[in-house]
Design a protein around this motif. Structure first.
Motif, PDB file in Angstrom:
ATOM      1  N   ALA A   1       0.847 -12.898  -7.634  1.00  0.00           N
ATOM      2  CA  ALA A   1       0.358 -14.185  -8.134  1.00  0.00           C
ATOM      3  C   ALA A   1       0.315 -14.153  -9.656  1.00  0.00           C
ATOM      4  O   ALA A   1       0.279 -13.067 -10.258  1.00  0.00           O
ATOM      5  N   PRO A   2       0.277 -15.318 -10.315  1.00  0.00           N
ATOM      6  CA  PRO A   2       0.152 -15.343 -11.780  1.00  0.00           C
ATOM      7  C   PRO A   2      -1.135 -14.699 -12.281  1.00  0.00           C
ATOM      8  O   PRO A   2      -1.203 -14.282 -13.433  1.00  0.00           O
ATOM      9  N   TRP A   3      -2.146 -14.608 -11.420  1.00  0.00           N
ATOM     10  CA  TRP A   3      -3.444 -14.065 -11.816  1.00  0.00           C
ATOM     11  C   TRP A   3      -3.619 -12.599 -11.425  1.00  0.00           C
ATOM     12  O   TRP A   3      -4.672 -12.008 -11.651  1.00  0.00           O
ATOM     13  N   LEU A   4      -2.574 -11.987 -10.869  1.00  0.00           N
ATOM     14  CA  LEU A   4      -2.723 -10.694 -10.214  1.00  0.00           C
ATOM     15  C   LEU A   4      -1.787  -9.647 -10.808  1.00  0.00           C
ATOM     16  O   LEU A   4      -0.610  -9.916 -11.051  1.00  0.00           O
ATOM     17  N   LYS A   5      -2.300  -8.441 -11.030  1.00  0.00           N
ATOM     18  CA  LYS A   5      -1.435  -7.302 -11.305  1.00  0.00           C
ATOM     19  C   LYS A   5      -1.687  -6.232 -10.245  1.00  0.00           C
ATOM     20  O   LYS A   5      -2.737  -6.225  -9.578  1.00  0.00           O
ATOM     21  N   ALA A   6      -0.734  -5.328 -10.089  1.00  0.00           N
ATOM     22  CA  ALA A   6      -0.782  -4.385  -8.978  1.00  0.00           C
ATOM     23  C   ALA A   6      -2.051  -3.549  -8.987  1.00  0.00           C
ATOM     24  O   ALA A   6      -2.658  -3.318  -7.935  1.00  0.00           O
ATOM     25  N   GLY A   7      -2.484  -3.092 -10.163  1.00  0.00           N
ATOM     26  CA  GLY A   7      -3.681  -2.269 -10.227  1.00  0.00           C
ATOM     27  C   GLY A   7      -4.910  -2.994  -9.732  1.00  0.00           C
ATOM     28  O   GLY A   7      -5.785  -2.395  -9.079  1.00  0.00           O
ATOM     29  N   GLU A   8      -4.994  -4.303 -10.018  1.00  0.00           N
ATOM     30  CA  GLU A   8      -6.139  -5.091  -9.545  1.00  0.00           C
ATOM     31  C   GLU A   8      -6.102  -5.232  -8.023  1.00  0.00           C
ATOM     32  O   GLU A   8      -7.144  -5.168  -7.361  1.00  0.00           O
ATOM     33  N   MET A   9      -4.916  -5.439  -7.487  1.00  0.00           N
ATOM     34  CA  MET A   9      -4.772  -5.536  -6.031  1.00  0.00           C
ATOM     35  C   MET A   9      -5.205  -4.237  -5.356  1.00  0.00           C
ATOM     36  O   MET A   9      -5.939  -4.241  -4.357  1.00  0.00           O
ATOM     37  N   ILE A  10      -4.778  -3.118  -5.924  1.00  0.00           N
ATOM     38  CA  ILE A  10      -5.127  -1.811  -5.364  1.00  0.00           C
ATOM     39  C   ILE A  10      -6.640  -1.604  -5.406  1.00  0.00           C
ATOM     40  O   ILE A  10      -7.261  -1.212  -4.411  1.00  0.00           O
ATOM     41  N   ASP A  11      -7.254  -1.867  -6.549  1.00  0.00           N
ATOM     42  CA  ASP A  11      -8.698  -1.672  -6.683  1.00  0.00           C
ATOM     43  C   ASP A  11      -9.485  -2.620  -5.791  1.00  0.00           C
ATOM     44  O   ASP A  11     -10.538  -2.238  -5.247  1.00  0.00           O
ATOM     45  N   TYR A  12      -8.996  -3.851  -5.636  1.00  0.00           N
ATOM     46  CA  TYR A  12      -9.685  -4.811  -4.774  1.00  0.00           C
ATOM     47  C   TYR A  12      -9.699  -4.327  -3.329  1.00  0.00           C
ATOM     48  O   TYR A  12     -10.749  -4.339  -2.659  1.00  0.00           O
ATOM     49  N   PHE A  13      -8.563  -3.872  -2.842  1.00  0.00           N
ATOM     50  CA  PHE A  13      -8.497  -3.378  -1.470  1.00  0.00           C
ATOM     51  C   PHE A  13      -9.457  -2.212  -1.265  1.00  0.00           C
ATOM     52  O   PHE A  13     -10.197  -2.158  -0.271  1.00  0.00           O
ATOM     53  N   ARG A  14      -9.472  -1.302  -2.211  1.00  0.00           N
ATOM     54  CA  ARG A  14     -10.345  -0.133  -2.082  1.00  0.00           C
ATOM     55  C   ARG A  14     -11.825  -0.514  -2.164  1.00  0.00           C
ATOM     56  O   ARG A  14     -12.668   0.087  -1.490  1.00  0.00           O
ATOM     57  N   THR A  15     -12.151  -1.511  -2.981  1.00  0.00           N
ATOM     58  CA  THR A  15     -13.545  -1.936  -3.122  1.00  0.00           C
ATOM     59  C   THR A  15     -14.056  -2.623  -1.852  1.00  0.00           C
ATOM     60  O   THR A  15     -15.164  -2.347  -1.388  1.00  0.00           O
ATOM     61  N   VAL A  16     -13.257  -3.512  -1.292  1.00  0.00           N
ATOM     62  CA  VAL A  16     -13.669  -4.182  -0.049  1.00  0.00           C
ATOM     63  C   VAL A  16     -13.757  -3.170   1.092  1.00  0.00           C
ATOM     64  O   VAL A  16     -14.626  -3.271   1.961  1.00  0.00           O
ATOM     65  N   ALA A  17     -12.858  -2.194   1.083  1.00  0.00           N
ATOM     66  CA  ALA A  17     -12.864  -1.105   2.069  1.00  0.00           C
ATOM     67  C   ALA A  17     -12.828  -1.609   3.512  1.00  0.00           C
ATOM     68  O   ALA A  17     -13.704  -1.287   4.329  1.00  0.00           O
ATOM     69  N   PRO A  18     -11.815  -2.411   3.857  1.00  0.00           N
ATOM     70  CA  PRO A  18     -11.716  -2.890   5.237  1.00  0.00           C
ATOM     71  C   PRO A  18     -11.209  -1.789   6.163  1.00  0.00           C
ATOM     72  O   PRO A  18     -10.785  -0.716   5.721  1.00  0.00           O
ATOM     73  N   ALA A  19     -11.198  -2.096   7.440  1.00  0.00           N
ATOM     74  CA  ALA A  19     -10.604  -1.177   8.417  1.00  0.00           C
ATOM     75  C   ALA A  19      -9.097  -1.355   8.510  1.00  0.00           C
ATOM     76  O   ALA A  19      -8.387  -0.452   8.967  1.00  0.00           O
ATOM     77  N   GLN A  20      -8.599  -2.537   8.077  1.00  0.00           N
ATOM     78  CA  GLN A  20      -7.169  -2.798   8.067  1.00  0.00           C
ATOM     79  C   GLN A  20      -6.900  -3.970   7.131  1.00  0.00           C
ATOM     80  O   GLN A  20      -7.812  -4.752   6.815  1.00  0.00           O
ATOM     81  N   GLY A  21      -5.661  -4.081   6.671  1.00  0.00           N
ATOM     82  CA  GLY A  21      -5.311  -5.169   5.767  1.00  0.00           C
ATOM     83  C   GLY A  21      -3.918  -5.706   6.043  1.00  0.00           C
ATOM     84  O   GLY A  21      -3.032  -4.959   6.508  1.00  0.00           O
ATOM     85  N   TYR A  22      -3.739  -7.006   5.751  1.00  0.00           N
ATOM     86  CA  TYR A  22      -2.436  -7.649   5.885  1.00  0.00           C
ATOM     87  C   TYR A  22      -2.162  -8.476   4.630  1.00  0.00           C
ATOM     88  O   TYR A  22      -3.045  -9.174   4.132  1.00  0.00           O
ATOM     89  N   ALA A  23      -0.939  -8.382   4.147  1.00  0.00           N
ATOM     90  CA  ALA A  23      -0.568  -9.060   2.908  1.00  0.00           C
ATOM     91  C   ALA A  23      -0.484 -10.573   3.095  1.00  0.00           C
ATOM     92  O   ALA A  23       0.005 -11.066   4.113  1.00  0.00           O
ATOM     93  N   ILE A  24      -0.971 -11.293   2.079  1.00  0.00           N
ATOM     94  CA  ILE A  24      -0.732 -12.730   1.958  1.00  0.00           C
ATOM     95  C   ILE A  24      -0.314 -13.013   0.520  1.00  0.00           C
ATOM     96  O   ILE A  24      -0.174 -12.117  -0.301  1.00  0.00           O
TER      97      ILE A  24
END
Length: 213
Positions: A151-174
């Motif tokens: 997204a225009p508001w997103l960089k890869a490092g932020e996506m990685i950190d967000y996933f790790r912070t939420v800490a779900p049991a599974q994830g799917y890309a949107i």
């Protein structure tokens, strides 16, 4: 609950004969996504999440269909009266038989020259969290995270950190319709980095793929 990934950030959820659609936007074939739906949730007003004409047509065709979104969106559909439901952070809702918890209020910053819009994340059935265009972290556990990957508001490092912070049991890309094949390959590798410390599975589904949560 049956989950179907549609185009870009649009998903369908089905449970006990009811269907809930989230974010039918211009990259999602919104008219098809809304067919047979009982309710629609919209995270924010940007066109890739809100294709207004098909939503208006669906509301007109089916007076039992309801729309749930922040007031900036619901104000655009005032002619539909009781079919329209404004929501805000902290609310706990029952939407077409689905439990929905509302989280967050700000779209992620694109640039200081571009005004922020309201963004509403939805946690459905205490399981699946759709953050819209945000890094909102719910104050309750998330089993399945829908993870924006480009997204225009997103960089890869932020996506990685967000996933790790939420800490779900599974994830799917949107938020993936703006990527070509090369970009999808690159961001798939970045998703594997996001998952690396915990080994939690995170993947991209082709549009139209369904699975049971």
């Amino acid at each position: 609950m049956r989950f179907t990934k549609l185009g870009h950030s649009c998903v369908r959820l089905e449970k006990d004969g009811a269907t809930l659609v989230i974010d039918p936007g211009i990259f999602s074939d919104a008219a098809a996504a809304l067919r047979g739906a009982n309710a629609v949730l919209v995270t924010h007003e940007h066109a890739d999440h809100l294709d207004a004409d098909p939503i208006r047509a669906a509301l007109t065709a089916d007076p039992s269909l309801t729309l749930w979104a922040n007031p900036a969106i619901t104000a655009q559909f005032g002619e539909f009266g009781d079919q329209i439901h404004p929501v805000q952070h902290g609310e706990v809702l029952s939407v077409a038989g689905f439990s929905v918890h509302v989280h967050g209020q700000d779209h992620a910053l694109i640039h200081r020259d571009i005004p922020l819009v309201v963004n509403t994340g939805f946690l459905v059935e205490g399981d699946l969290f759709h953050p819209g265009d945000s890094f909102t972290v719910p104050d309750e556990p998330v089993r399945t995270l829908l993870l924006p990957i480009s997204a225009p508001w997103l960089k890869a490092g932020e996506m990685i950190d967000y996933f790790r912070t939420v800490a779900p049991a599974q994830g799917y890309a949107i938020h993936d319709a703006i990527l070509n094949d090369a970009g999808l390959g690159l961001m798939t590798r970045m998703m594997s980095v996001a998952a690396a410390p915990s080994g939690v599975p995170v993947s991209r589904l082709e549009p139209g793929t369904s699975l049971e949560l």
